[in-house]
Design an enzyme around this catalytic site. Sequence first.
Site, PDB file in Angstrom:
ATOM      1  CG  ASP A 111      -2.053  -0.932   1.063  1.00  0.00           C
ATOM      2  OD1 ASP A 111      -2.610  -0.975  -0.346  1.00  0.00           O
ATOM      3  OD2 ASP A 111      -2.575  -1.616   1.824  1.00  0.00           O
ATOM      4  CG  ASP A 173      -7.049  -4.930  -3.029  1.00  0.00           C
ATOM      5  OD1 ASP A 173      -7.398  -5.984  -3.586  1.00  0.00           O
ATOM      6  OD2 ASP A 173      -7.708  -4.267  -2.058  1.00  0.00           O
TER       7      ASP A 173
HETATM    8  N1  GLY Z   1      -7.046  -2.169  -0.568  1.00  0.00           N
HETATM    9  C1  GLY Z   1      -8.095  -2.554   0.391  1.00  0.00           C
HETATM   10  C2  GLY Z   1      -9.685  -2.568  -0.170  1.00  0.00           C
HETATM   11  O1  GLY Z   1      -9.849  -2.289  -1.231  1.00  0.00           O
HETATM   12  O2  GLY Z   1     -10.446  -2.482   0.930  1.00  0.00           O
END
Ligand code: GLY
Length: 392
Positions: A111, A173
């Site tokens: 992230d 993600d």
């Molecule tokens: N990246 C975490 C979500 O989409 O909740």
Amino acid sequence: MKPIYASITAALLICTSCTHQETMEELTERVFAVAKAQSEQMAAKLDPTTTPRTFDEGRFVTAPVEWWCSGFFPGTLWQIYEYSGDETVRQLAEQETAKVEPVKYTCDHHDVGFQINCSFGHQYRLTDDTLSLNIMRTAAHSLSQGFSSTVGCIKSWPFVKEGFDWVYPVIIDNMMNLELLAVIGNMDNDDQLRSIAVSHADKTMRNHFRDDYTCYHLVDYDPETGAVRKRITVQGLADESAWARGQAWALYGYTMMFEQTGEVRYLHQAQHIADMLVARLPEDGIPYWDFDSPKIPDEYRDASAAAIMASAFISLSQIADNGKSYMEIAEKQIRTLAGPEYLAEVGENGNFILKHSVGSLPDKTEVDTPLSYADYYFLEALLRYRKYTLNL
Ligand code: GLY
């Protein structure tokens, strides 16, 4: 028909025929006015170490800057500045962006890409500030540390969640975080960063997708051999279901990777995902939190997934053969999100812009609440729409 009723009917017909549909320019101006007022009030509630998370049961919830979403509120402010040119908003954007800088050294969590690209990425783009560029460079190299050439992907999470036993988790993600690698890789002509992004996107294309172009949330790899151990969900309804935000990340991720690399296989992948979504989205364009919930239509919607999709559809519309239908669905999503069901009134909703997103229903966290990334991608979609339709 009595004359009085005839005149009322005639008057109604005239009114209906002259009803003015709000133009997208008018809608954009209205939404950015709300966004500016909400964001200024929100910034005033934050202390120097916190970032907005959600508004739940009447409570404004914040998180430390390590939280994966810490780049979104700064990015929202930068986008409001981009639209309005307002110097007060710019100062707030700089203040909120500065908070995120320590995150640039994060090597074990994917992230860092979201966090730095959505904050310092805008600061650099809008101000040409070389300090921001260096912070992006540091973050890109930190992110690249999580790559294994045996697996061919970046490991998304350094932790194991209770009830799971993954070893080398890669979540869909993670496609979003490749943007930072690709941007810095292209800018610095850094083949190592570029090849990590390409390897991750290729392996994800091979292992995350089903035949119908829906995708799994998490693919777990064996770090010794690179083989797939299992395909599961963490935030979706079931391992085999199509979690809405995961599909949105996939659409955005492959569209972005085509833009960054020019590799046509990514464009084809994005088009397949887009066509699947166009066929499956509800009439108003806002997905239920999981496309396969048996409770639909008595199910939660996810405004965040709609906003991410809208932004990606607009980009894809400019590069795909059948772009018109993608622009139409994006406009529908934007119009619904800008309506009273989803757009907050100034002063409500904890000062977030959009209502009705879902963070993680299986964890019972952030269910039917606002989320900072819904706001961020909604504004991005509006700016992209404007850019392409007005040729800005
Ligand atoms: N990246 C975490 C979500 O989409 O909740």
